[in-house]
Design an enzyme around this catalytic site. Structure first.
Site, PDB file in Angstrom:
ATOM      1  N   ASP A 121       0.265  -1.417   0.289  1.00  0.00           N
ATOM      2  CA  ASP A 121      -0.073  -0.110   0.198  1.00  0.00           C
ATOM      3  C   ASP A 121       0.789   1.304  -0.343  1.00  0.00           C
ATOM      4  O   ASP A 121       1.670   1.313   1.320  1.00  0.00           O
ATOM      5  CB  ASP A 121      -0.852   0.360   0.997  1.00  0.00           C
ATOM      6  CG  ASP A 121      -1.690  -1.316   1.334  1.00  0.00           C
ATOM      7  OD1 ASP A 121      -1.872  -1.823   0.634  1.00  0.00           O
ATOM      8  OD2 ASP A 121      -2.801  -1.057   1.925  1.00  0.00           O
TER       9      ASP A 121
ATOM     10  N   ASP B 166     -15.141  -3.147  -1.742  1.00  0.00           N
ATOM     11  CA  ASP B 166     -14.936  -3.493  -0.698  1.00  0.00           C
ATOM     12  C   ASP B 166     -15.799  -3.246   0.653  1.00  0.00           C
ATOM     13  O   ASP B 166     -16.848  -2.059  -0.487  1.00  0.00           O
ATOM     14  CB  ASP B 166     -13.956  -2.083  -0.584  1.00  0.00           C
ATOM     15  CG  ASP B 166     -12.667  -2.040  -1.513  1.00  0.00           C
ATOM     16  OD1 ASP B 166     -12.640  -3.315  -1.331  1.00  0.00           O
ATOM     17  OD2 ASP B 166     -12.314  -1.183  -1.949  1.00  0.00           O
TER      18      ASP B 166
END
Length: 252
Positions: free
Chosen positions: A8, A130
């Site tokens: 990330d 998500d």
């Protein structure tokens, strides 16, 4: 089942957010290139990159860095975060990115994303859905870097795409992300039962090798692993032994 380590990116560094919250950031390394090369040396074949700044701002921010990571590591890279235009997708794929991950637009502009699936091919596009559970315990899809909740359930969005060919779905359970509390096996089991034709990448909560073994029993196609590797809950080699990565080559 392919084991897919994750990087990330936030302001060029390798970080993890707690449940997607930008005010709860942990920096794990300041050089993502080093991390990616190390993952390849340990046996990885794939890498998942999240452009957190892009996801938050709604436009790609770190594609240049991602392309450098892909070229230097030799890994098959999939990247998501802030991808909003045809040009974004084309530029990444034309320059060697293996797959492009589309999240918010898959929910807000499904007709556009369907066009991309037809033009670029189902192997090049991953839909990132998500989810957070609402008060009725329904997995509701969130967008814009998990900052906004849509009115659609995971099942609503998946059904929207049944009229076209789609293959790869990345499903992250937000409340499990970054907490090392175990994956949502019940959700993934329902997913696999209801949509057996789809290739599911599970993400969020993996904390031990038993979690990976449980996901493998569900026949998910891939597992995204981030914090568990940074926190040394197990080694990448141990994780790869549970999965079944394809052959890969690391640059010298």
């Amino acid at each position: 089942m392919i084991i897919i380590p994750s990087i990330d990116l936030h302001q060029g560094e390798c970080v993890r957010l707690y449940q997607g919250k930008f005010d709860q950031v942990t920096v794990y390394h300041d050089d993502p290139m080093t991390i990616a090369k190390d993952y390849c040396r340990q046996g990885a074949s794939h890498l998942h990159i999240v452009d957190l700044d892009g996801a938050r701002r709604g436009e790609v921010q770190q594609s240049e860095l991602a392309l450098k990571i892909q070229a230097a590591s030799g890994l098959q890279v999939q990247i998501g975060g802030g991808i909003r235009t045809y040009e974004d997708v084309k530029q990444l794929l034309d320059n060697g990115i293996h797959r492009v991950v589309v999240g918010s637009l898959a929910v807000s502009q499904p007709d556009l994303v369907k066009q991309w699936l037809c033009e670029f091919g189902v192997e090049q596009i991953v839909l990132a859905l998500d989810v957070r559970y609402n008060e009725e315990k329904i997995p509701q899809v969130s967008t814009v870097g998990w900052q906004q909740d849509s009115a659609l359930s995971l099942w609503d969005v998946l059904d929207e795409y049944q009229e076209v060919e789609v293959r790869h779905i990345l499903c992250t359970v937000i409340d499990r992300d970054g907490v090392l509390g175990g994956p949502d096996l019940d959700l993934y089991k329902k997913f696999r039962l209801d949509y057996p034709q789809l290739q599911l990448q599970a993400s969020g909560g993996v904390s031990c090798l038993d979690d990976l073994k449980a996901l493998k029993k569900l026949k998910v196609s891939g597992v995204i692993i981030g914090k568990a590797l940074y926190e040394k809950k197990f080694t990448l080699a141990e994780a790869l032994a549970v999965g079944d990565p394809p052959p890969r080559h690391c640059p010298a």
